[in-house]
Design an enzyme around this catalytic site. Structure first.
Site, PDB file in Angstrom:
ATOM      1  N   TYR A   1       7.479   2.034  -7.760  1.00 24.48           N
ATOM      2  CA  TYR A   1       6.756   0.761  -7.868  1.00 24.48           C
ATOM      3  C   TYR A   1       6.228   0.550  -9.285  1.00 24.48           C
ATOM      4  CZ  TYR A   1       7.048   0.976  -2.794  1.00 24.48           C
ATOM      5  OH  TYR A   1       7.525   1.062  -1.504  1.00 24.48           O
TER       6      TYR A   1
ATOM      7  N   GLU B   1       0.857  -1.183   0.000  1.00 21.11           N
ATOM      8  CA  GLU B   1       0.000   0.000   0.000  1.00 21.11           C
ATOM      9  C   GLU B   1       0.888   1.226   0.000  1.00 21.11           C
ATOM     10  OE1 GLU B   1      -1.490  -1.608   3.309  1.00 21.11           O
ATOM     11  OE2 GLU B   1      -2.996  -2.726   2.189  1.00 21.11           O
TER      12      GLU B   1
HETATM   13  C1  LIG Z   1      10.458   5.851  -2.082  1.00 20.84           C
HETATM   14  C2  LIG Z   1      11.943   5.555  -1.819  1.00 20.84           C
HETATM   15  C3  LIG Z   1      12.093   4.195  -1.124  1.00 20.84           C
HETATM   16  C4  LIG Z   1      12.681   5.521  -3.167  1.00 20.84           C
HETATM   17  O1  LIG Z   1      14.047   5.221  -2.916  1.00 20.84           O
HETATM   18  P1  LIG Z   1      15.211   5.957  -3.727  1.00 20.84           P
HETATM   19  O2  LIG Z   1      16.486   5.291  -3.369  1.00 20.84           O
HETATM   20  O3  LIG Z   1      15.116   7.418  -3.494  1.00 20.84           O
HETATM   21  O4  LIG Z   1      14.783   5.639  -5.244  1.00 20.84           O
HETATM   22  P2  LIG Z   1      15.749   5.270  -6.462  1.00 20.84           P
HETATM   23  O5  LIG Z   1      16.868   6.268  -6.551  1.00 20.84           O
HETATM   24  O6  LIG Z   1      16.107   3.835  -6.401  1.00 20.84           O
HETATM   25  O7  LIG Z   1      14.772   5.517  -7.692  1.00 20.84           O
HETATM   26  C5  LIG Z   1      13.902   4.467  -8.075  1.00 20.84           C
HETATM   27  C6  LIG Z   1      12.738   5.057  -8.860  1.00 20.84           C
HETATM   28  O8  LIG Z   1      11.968   5.902  -8.025  1.00 20.84           O
HETATM   29  C7  LIG Z   1      11.476   6.983  -8.813  1.00 20.84           C
HETATM   30  N1  LIG Z   1      12.060   8.220  -8.305  1.00 20.84           N
HETATM   31  C8  LIG Z   1      13.159   8.378  -7.537  1.00 20.84           C
HETATM   32  N2  LIG Z   1      13.339   9.668  -7.219  1.00 20.84           N
HETATM   33  C9  LIG Z   1      12.329  10.327  -7.814  1.00 20.84           C
HETATM   34  C10 LIG Z   1      11.939  11.697  -7.851  1.00 20.84           C
HETATM   35  N3  LIG Z   1      12.639  12.635  -7.210  1.00 20.84           N
HETATM   36  N4  LIG Z   1      10.829  12.029  -8.536  1.00 20.84           N
HETATM   37  C11 LIG Z   1      10.092  11.090  -9.175  1.00 20.84           C
HETATM   38  N5  LIG Z   1      10.416   9.765  -9.180  1.00 20.84           N
HETATM   39  C12 LIG Z   1      11.516   9.412  -8.502  1.00 20.84           C
HETATM   40  C13 LIG Z   1      11.896   6.715 -10.236  1.00 20.84           C
HETATM   41  O9  LIG Z   1      10.898   5.909 -10.834  1.00 20.84           O
HETATM   42  C14 LIG Z   1      13.143   5.905 -10.029  1.00 20.84           C
HETATM   43  O10 LIG Z   1      13.433   5.055 -11.109  1.00 20.84           O
HETATM   44  P3  LIG Z   1      14.453   5.540 -12.272  1.00 20.84           P
HETATM   45  O11 LIG Z   1      15.701   5.996 -11.570  1.00 20.84           O
HETATM   46  O12 LIG Z   1      14.648   4.329 -13.102  1.00 20.84           O
HETATM   47  O13 LIG Z   1      13.759   6.685 -12.947  1.00 20.84           O
HETATM   48  C15 LIG Z   1      12.611   6.680  -0.953  1.00 20.84           C
HETATM   49  O14 LIG Z   1      12.432   7.927  -1.589  1.00 20.84           O
HETATM   50  C16 LIG Z   1      12.069   6.749   0.469  1.00 20.84           C
HETATM   51  O15 LIG Z   1      12.598   6.099   1.357  1.00 20.84           O
HETATM   52  N6  LIG Z   1      11.030   7.586   0.695  1.00 20.84           N
HETATM   53  C17 LIG Z   1      10.486   7.795   2.042  1.00 20.84           C
HETATM   54  C18 LIG Z   1       9.818   6.558   2.579  1.00 20.84           C
HETATM   55  C19 LIG Z   1       8.757   6.040   1.629  1.00 20.84           C
HETATM   56  O16 LIG Z   1       7.956   6.799   1.094  1.00 20.84           O
HETATM   57  N7  LIG Z   1       8.768   4.716   1.414  1.00 20.84           N
HETATM   58  C20 LIG Z   1       7.801   4.060   0.568  1.00 20.84           C
HETATM   59  C21 LIG Z   1       6.518   3.860   1.310  1.00 20.84           C
HETATM   60  S1  LIG Z   1       5.348   2.902   0.391  1.00 20.84           S
END
Ligand SMILES: CC(C)(COP(=O)(O)OP(=O)(O)OC[C@H]1O[C@@H](n2cnc3c(N)ncnc32)[C@H](O)[C@@H]1OP(=O)(O)O)[C@@H](O)C(=O)NCCC(=O)NCCS
Length: 150
Positions: free
Chosen positions: A119, A107
């Site tokens: 996702y 979710e």
């Molecule tokens: C959501 C989260 C886990 C993503 O982790 P991350 O290490 O920042 O993400 P990544 O660098 O691996 O990027 C993976 C994908 O996320 C998306 N993404 C990452 N940063 C983004 C941004 N600033 N804007 C839009 N999409 C973004 C893209 O689809 C990206 O894929 P791509 O690089 O092939 O385009 C992280 O931001 C986080 O911990 N957020 C706070 C907690 C949270 O919301 N967890 C999820 C709850 S369901």
């Protein structure tokens, strides 16, 4: 982007001070210390991910029969946007597949556009919506339910 190289190990009780601090800084409705204690005690797959020995992410997966439920995936703020979330997700899906799961559910808050993009880009599909699932600043917010076929 340079490939991230992560080590991973089961989350330890001694990680929880760090985990709870990161959780509070990264989520609108953070899990409490008690939620993490319960997840560890319940035997959920609780992982800590490190880069060159420094913790950068954690994740929790609950397995029920042939379903995996991704309950928590969090990357520390300074390390976001470097591919760590995607690498952790890939690891979790591989682990779930190896343990016999046929699908993975999660979710996500409707306004969490970064998580939704992560996702979706990795093959999760939205299959439903839970109305008012999350507390919000002004009004409660819907959860998008997503599924990935392993
Ligand atoms: C959501 C989260 C886990 C993503 O982790 P991350 O290490 O920042 O993400 P990544 O660098 O691996 O990027 C993976 C994908 O996320 C998306 N993404 C990452 N940063 C983004 C941004 N600033 N804007 C839009 N999409 C973004 C893209 O689809 C990206 O894929 P791509 O690089 O092939 O385009 C992280 O931001 C986080 O911990 N957020 C706070 C907690 C949270 O919301 N967890 C999820 C709850 S369901």
């Amino acid at each position: 982007m340079t490939e991230v190289r992560l080590e991973c190990r089961p989350m330890l009780a001694s990680d929880l001070e760090w985990v709870v601090a990161v959780e509070a800084s990264r989520h609108a409705s953070p899990w409490s210390r008690g939620n993490f204690d319960d997840a560890l005690a319940a035997g959920y797959a609780c992982w800590t991910f490190l880069e060159r020995g420094v913790p950068v992410a954690y994740a929790i997966v609950m397995s029920v029969l042939d379903e995996a439920h991704l309950l928590n995936l969090t990357v520390t703020a300074p390390q976001q946007g470097r591919g760590i979330g995607a690498a952790v997700l890939s690891f979790l899906l591989d682990q779930s597949r190896q343990h016999g799961a046929a699908q993975c559910f999660l979710e996500v808050r409707e306004s969490n556009l970064v998580a939704l993009a992560l996702y979706r880009s990795r093959g999760f599909q939205a299959i439903g919506r839970r109305k008012g699932y999350y507390p919000g600043r002004q009004a409660r917010e819907d959860a998008i339910v997503m599924r990935y076929r392993l």
